[in-house]
Motif scaffolding. Structure first.
Motif, PDB file in Angstrom:
ATOM      1  N   ILE A  12       0.862  -1.255  -0.023  1.00 31.98           N
ATOM      2  CA  ILE A  12      -0.115   0.020  -0.019  1.00 31.98           C
ATOM      3  C   ILE A  12       0.623   1.268   0.051  1.00 31.98           C
ATOM      4  O   ILE A  12       0.400   2.496   0.109  1.00 31.98           O
ATOM      5  N   GLN A  13       2.178   1.260  -0.103  1.00 29.84           N
ATOM      6  CA  GLN A  13       3.090   2.208  -0.016  1.00 29.84           C
ATOM      7  C   GLN A  13       2.673   3.615  -0.989  1.00 29.84           C
ATOM      8  O   GLN A  13       2.667   4.580  -0.773  1.00 29.84           O
ATOM      9  N   HIS A  14       2.088   3.073  -2.309  1.00 30.83           N
ATOM     10  CA  HIS A  14       1.710   4.098  -3.146  1.00 30.83           C
ATOM     11  C   HIS A  14       0.623   4.868  -2.609  1.00 30.83           C
ATOM     12  O   HIS A  14       0.293   6.079  -3.091  1.00 30.83           O
ATOM     13  N   LEU A  15      -0.189   4.399  -1.694  1.00 23.21           N
ATOM     14  CA  LEU A  15      -1.299   5.087  -0.928  1.00 23.21           C
ATOM     15  C   LEU A  15      -1.025   6.084  -0.035  1.00 23.21           C
ATOM     16  O   LEU A  15      -2.034   6.730   0.224  1.00 23.21           O
ATOM     17  N   ILE A  16       0.135   5.814   0.488  1.00 19.78           N
ATOM     18  CA  ILE A  16       0.407   6.743   1.694  1.00 19.78           C
ATOM     19  C   ILE A  16       0.266   8.103   1.493  1.00 19.78           C
ATOM     20  O   ILE A  16      -0.159   9.025   2.234  1.00 19.78           O
ATOM     21  N   PRO A  17       0.761   8.656   0.301  1.00 22.91           N
ATOM     22  CA  PRO A  17       0.521  10.280   0.055  1.00 22.91           C
ATOM     23  C   PRO A  17      -0.842  10.694   0.273  1.00 22.91           C
ATOM     24  O   PRO A  17      -1.126  11.608   0.853  1.00 22.91           O
ATOM     25  N   TRP A  22      -5.298  12.786   3.959  1.00 22.01           N
ATOM     26  CA  TRP A  22      -6.694  12.603   4.782  1.00 22.01           C
ATOM     27  C   TRP A  22      -6.350  12.983   6.060  1.00 22.01           C
ATOM     28  O   TRP A  22      -7.184  13.576   6.944  1.00 22.01           O
ATOM     29  N   LYS A  23      -5.174  12.234   6.736  1.00 21.62           N
ATOM     30  CA  LYS A  23      -4.665  12.615   8.013  1.00 21.62           C
ATOM     31  C   LYS A  23      -4.665  13.934   8.461  1.00 21.62           C
ATOM     32  O   LYS A  23      -5.133  14.404   9.700  1.00 21.62           O
ATOM     33  N   GLU A  24      -4.394  14.955   7.517  1.00 21.46           N
ATOM     34  CA  GLU A  24      -4.466  16.311   7.791  1.00 21.46           C
ATOM     35  C   GLU A  24      -5.855  16.848   8.346  1.00 21.46           C
ATOM     36  O   GLU A  24      -5.899  17.872   9.178  1.00 21.46           O
ATOM     37  N   ARG A  25      -6.970  16.151   8.109  1.00 20.08           N
ATOM     38  CA  ARG A  25      -8.284  16.484   8.284  1.00 20.08           C
ATOM     39  C   ARG A  25      -8.375  16.005   9.792  1.00 20.08           C
ATOM     40  O   ARG A  25      -9.679  16.661  10.374  1.00 20.08           O
ATOM     41  N   TYR A  26      -7.918  15.268  10.492  1.00 23.09           N
ATOM     42  CA  TYR A  26      -7.810  14.692  11.802  1.00 23.09           C
ATOM     43  C   TYR A  26      -7.328  15.089  12.916  1.00 23.09           C
ATOM     44  O   TYR A  26      -6.021  15.536  12.357  1.00 23.09           O
ATOM     45  N   ASP A  29      -4.516  12.923  17.439  1.00 24.13           N
ATOM     46  CA  ASP A  29      -4.587  11.751  18.464  1.00 24.13           C
ATOM     47  C   ASP A  29      -5.735  10.746  17.952  1.00 24.13           C
ATOM     48  O   ASP A  29      -6.193  10.162  18.546  1.00 24.13           O
ATOM     49  N   PHE A  30      -6.332  11.065  16.501  1.00 29.09           N
ATOM     50  CA  PHE A  30      -7.382  10.484  16.132  1.00 29.09           C
ATOM     51  C   PHE A  30      -6.792   9.508  14.742  1.00 29.09           C
ATOM     52  O   PHE A  30      -7.952   9.505  13.976  1.00 29.09           O
ATOM     53  N   THR A  31      -5.733   9.243  14.870  1.00 28.28           N
ATOM     54  CA  THR A  31      -5.284   8.548  13.608  1.00 28.28           C
ATOM     55  C   THR A  31      -6.136   7.104  13.099  1.00 28.28           C
ATOM     56  O   THR A  31      -6.295   6.859  11.913  1.00 28.28           O
TER      57      THR A  31
END
Length: 166
Positions: A12-17, A22-26, A29-31
């Motif tokens: 899934i490495q190519h999906l990490i970016p 998406w992570k920026e929206r949370y 501590d809610f990863t």
């Protein structure tokens, strides 16, 4: 529409970016809240969720594997096995059952030569039963990939299957 299994997708490495955006929206501590959208994206890409996908997602999110396994087990939209080209999901809750869902499942089993949870030998159809697709007023119904088909009869099922095999 469900994509066929991609042999090229090794991890899934190519999906990490994409996940990082998406992570920026949370809140930081809610990863773990990313579990569902990440699983959905992985399945969209591969067609199912492999063990290696789970291992990598657990490492990326920093959540217990049990959390990811529970999400996959709870939500019927996720699958651990490759699906056929056409995923037939027949609703069999109370409303659909009262309007003939069990007969529809039986008809599909006889027509396709498979049971719920199985895929035809040619890989074209996977048959599943699901608890509710929220179309009670138009039962019996089934979802084929992402499309609803409602008020089904054996004749409409035959026409639908014929269209899908063209």
């Amino acid at each position: 529409m469900i994509k066929p299994t991609s042999e090229k997708m090794q991890n899934i490495q190519h999906l990490i970016p994409e996940f990082e955006r998406w992570k920026e929206r949370y809140p930081s501590d809610f990863t773990g809240s990313l579990t569902i959208p990440c699983l959905r994206r992985i399945q969209e890409e591969r067609g199912y969720i492999a063990d290696s996908d789970i291992d990598e997602l657990v490492a990326y999110l920093g959540v217990p594997r049990m959390q990811v396994d529970e999400v996959i087990a709870f939500y019927t939209q996720f699958t651990r096995e490759p699906l056929g080209t056409h995923h037939l999901q027949v609703c069999h809750n109370l409303s659909c059952s009262l309007r003939g869902a069990e007969g529809l499942v039986g008809y599909l089993c006889n027509k396709l030569g498979i049971q719920p949870g199985e895929t035809t030998a040619d890989g074209k159809f996977t048959l599943s039963t699901v608890e509710c697709l929220a179309s009670c007023g138009t039962a019996p119904m089934m979802m084929v990939n992402d499309t609803y088909h409602e008020n089904l009869t054996p004749a409409t099922v035959d026409a639908l299957l014929e269209d899908l095999t063209r």
